[in-house]
Design an enzyme around this catalytic site. Structure first.
Site, PDB file in Angstrom:
ATOM      1  N   GLY A  71      42.687  47.594  20.491  1.00  0.00           N
ATOM      2  CA  GLY A  71      43.921  48.174  21.041  1.00  0.00           C
ATOM      3  C   GLY A  71      43.659  48.821  22.398  1.00  0.00           C
ATOM      4  N   LYS A 100      41.990  58.325  11.853  1.00  0.00           N
ATOM      5  CA  LYS A 100      42.283  57.254  12.819  1.00  0.00           C
ATOM      6  C   LYS A 100      42.991  57.820  14.047  1.00  0.00           C
ATOM      7  CE  LYS A 100      42.603  53.031  14.146  1.00  0.00           C
ATOM      8  NZ  LYS A 100      41.341  52.457  14.602  1.00  0.00           N
ATOM      9  N   LYS A 128      41.599  48.124  12.311  1.00  0.00           N
ATOM     10  CA  LYS A 128      41.732  46.670  12.485  1.00  0.00           C
ATOM     11  C   LYS A 128      40.383  45.958  12.366  1.00  0.00           C
ATOM     12  CE  LYS A 128      40.177  45.487  16.799  1.00  0.00           C
ATOM     13  NZ  LYS A 128      39.511  46.734  17.036  1.00  0.00           N
TER      14      LYS A 128
HETATM   15  N1  LIG Z   1      26.642  52.624  20.879  1.00  0.00           N
HETATM   16  C1  LIG Z   1      27.683  52.187  21.600  1.00  0.00           C
HETATM   17  N2  LIG Z   1      27.578  51.020  22.288  1.00  0.00           N
HETATM   18  C2  LIG Z   1      28.624  50.564  23.019  1.00  0.00           C
HETATM   19  N3  LIG Z   1      29.821  51.207  23.118  1.00  0.00           N
HETATM   20  C3  LIG Z   1      29.970  52.372  22.458  1.00  0.00           C
HETATM   21  C4  LIG Z   1      28.922  52.910  21.668  1.00  0.00           C
HETATM   22  N4  LIG Z   1      29.355  54.075  21.121  1.00  0.00           N
HETATM   23  C5  LIG Z   1      30.617  54.237  21.552  1.00  0.00           C
HETATM   24  N5  LIG Z   1      31.010  53.223  22.352  1.00  0.00           N
HETATM   25  C6  LIG Z   1      32.365  53.160  22.951  1.00  0.00           C
HETATM   26  O1  LIG Z   1      33.197  52.554  21.983  1.00  0.00           O
HETATM   27  C7  LIG Z   1      34.208  51.803  22.662  1.00  0.00           C
HETATM   28  C8  LIG Z   1      34.877  50.848  21.689  1.00  0.00           C
HETATM   29  O2  LIG Z   1      35.735  51.610  20.861  1.00  0.00           O
HETATM   30  P1  LIG Z   1      37.326  51.657  21.074  1.00  0.00           P
HETATM   31  O3  LIG Z   1      37.656  51.761  22.528  1.00  0.00           O
HETATM   32  O4  LIG Z   1      37.845  52.712  20.162  1.00  0.00           O
HETATM   33  O5  LIG Z   1      37.674  50.235  20.518  1.00  0.00           O
HETATM   34  P2  LIG Z   1      38.910  49.238  20.655  1.00  0.00           P
HETATM   35  O6  LIG Z   1      38.514  48.268  21.745  1.00  0.00           O
HETATM   36  O7  LIG Z   1      38.942  48.580  19.302  1.00  0.00           O
HETATM   37  O8  LIG Z   1      40.156  50.013  20.934  1.00  0.00           O
HETATM   38  C9  LIG Z   1      33.431  51.138  23.779  1.00  0.00           C
HETATM   39  O9  LIG Z   1      34.269  50.671  24.803  1.00  0.00           O
HETATM   40  C10 LIG Z   1      32.527  52.292  24.213  1.00  0.00           C
HETATM   41  O10 LIG Z   1      33.201  53.089  25.164  1.00  0.00           O
HETATM   42  N1  LIG Z   2      44.560  49.694  13.962  1.00  0.00           N
HETATM   43  C1  LIG Z   2      43.480  49.826  14.786  1.00  0.00           C
HETATM   44  O1  LIG Z   2      42.333  49.861  14.353  1.00  0.00           O
HETATM   45  O2  LIG Z   2      43.743  49.926  16.143  1.00  0.00           O
HETATM   46  P1  LIG Z   2      42.720  50.188  17.343  1.00  0.00           P
HETATM   47  O3  LIG Z   2      41.715  49.091  17.308  1.00  0.00           O
HETATM   48  O4  LIG Z   2      43.584  50.131  18.546  1.00  0.00           O
HETATM   49  O5  LIG Z   2      42.140  51.550  17.110  1.00  0.00           O
END
Ligand SMILES: Nc1ncnc2c1ncn2[C@@H]1O[C@H](COP(=O)(O)OP(=O)(O)O)[C@@H](O)[C@H]1O
Ligand SMILES: NC(=O)OP(=O)(O)O
Length: 316
Positions: A11, A131, A217
């Site tokens: 997301g 979450k 997700k």
């Molecule tokens: N050990 C790690 N290696 C790589 N990224 C990490 C790590 N720990 C935390 N991250 C962060 O986690 C992010 C991914 O989580 P998030 O942005 O919540 O996911 P999504 O793309 O599902 O929304 C990466 O872009 C990075 O900023």
């Molecule tokens: N539902 C869910 O996990 O959404 P994000 O990946 O955006 O956190």
């Protein structure tokens, strides 16, 4: 025979930064990702696309709350906000994929399946929200919101700002898995389990009923990949690879690792809860259920990662 991949799009990777959060900005990001997924299909994969909804479900919920506070409009339950995101994000992905197929002269089309996912009403997650959804707030904004809404839980999300937390029960069953399999067999590119799926609980009489929550997700994608015996689970997020000591001077990218090594790194706390940790646990769960391979990478690296040239590859 073509290989079957579940590609989970984050997301946050659909919302590229805090200043580019409009529906049009999101569509631009979706189109960019769609190019790379179409590239994977050209490389010989059948693809099921799942997507996150953390930011989007929070935006819809907040809009509904403000409309209710300011204009007395009816409140939209969180479960319906999640269902709304499946339609709105699914629509964008479906359109972007269909346009890619047309541009490339591929006789293929995309279809979005509204997907319900069974959870347990007894899941302890309902007592402890974890979450993060919606906007990122500064500490000052978060303090004001906390005073205005004492029932909210706000936490710092992996150092990126404060976000509101909601319950996130574990997915137990993808209710539409058979129709997803059928559509894949017919050659469609399927978008399913959006936002982790619409959380529902099974009643004693066999019927199902929605429940307010947002399923992770990555966990739902992992379960779907296992339930349909996918060859590959790809988690597409904001980084090309997973790192040890992420963000520190001694940061080290992981290229190819085993399930046992990954479990060890989890023990050593290398992965931030609420961001990278759920992805890692989703990969572990897929491989434990018999999955043969999982990759974590970013949208622009999808084709290169599938070809083995980048990404973090995890094997049983
Ligand atoms: N050990 C790690 N290696 C790589 N990224 C990490 C790590 N720990 C935390 N991250 C962060 O986690 C992010 C991914 O989580 P998030 O942005 O919540 O996911 P999504 O793309 O599902 O929304 C990466 O872009 C990075 O900023
Ligand atoms: N539902 C869910 O996990 O959404 P994000 O990946 O955006 O956190």
């Amino acid at each position: 025979m073509k290989k079957l991949a579940v590609v989970a799009i984050g997301g946050n990777s659909l919302i590229r930064d805090n200043d580019r959060q409009t529906v049009e900005d999101q569509y631009d990001a979706v189109c960019e990702t769609a190019k790379h997924i179409a590239g994977m299909i050209v490389q010989g994969y059948e693809v099921i696309i799942t997507h996150g909804n953390g930011p989007q479900v929070g935006f819809i919920l907040r809009r509904s709350e403000i409309a209710s506070e300011v204009a007395g409009m009816h409140h939209v339950p969180l479960v319906s906000c999640g269902a709304d995101t499946q339609g709105a994000i699914g629509y964008q992905i479906q359109q972007a994929m269909d346009n890619e197929f047309k541009n490339r002269g591929l006789a293929k089309s995309a279809v979005t399946v509204v997907t319900q996912v069974a959870v347990s009403p007894e899941d302890p997650a309902f007592q402890k929200p974890t979450k993060p959804i919606g906007s990122f707030y500064t500490q000052e904004q978060a303090q004001i919101l906390q005073e205005q809404h004492p029932d909210w839980t706000l936490v710092n999300d992996a150092g990126r700002g404060f976000r509101r937390l909601v319950a996130s029960p574990l997915p137990q069953e993808i209710l539409e898995k058979d129709v997803i399999k059928l559509l894949i067999r017919e050659g469609y590119c399927v978008i399913g389990a959006g936002g982790g799926g619409i959380p529902v609980v099974k009643q004693a009489n066999g019927s199902v009923k929605g429940i307010d929550a947002v399923i992770d997700k990555d966990f739902a994608s992992s379960l779907l990949a296992a339930e349909i015996s996918a060859d590959l689970l790809i988690i597409s997020t904001g980084v090309p690879k997973v790192y040890l000591n992420y963000g520190k001077e001694n940061e080290k990218a992981l290229d190819e690792i085993t399930l046992a090594e990954l479990r060890q790194y989890v023990e050593e706390d290398h992965f931030a809860p609420g961001s990278m940790l759920p992805k890692i646990l989703a990969v572990i769960s897929f491989l434990e259920k018999g999955g043969k391979k999982a990759i974590i990478t970013n949208p622009e690296s999808l084709e290169e990662a599938v070809a083995g040239r980048t990404g973090t590859h995890v094997y049983p």
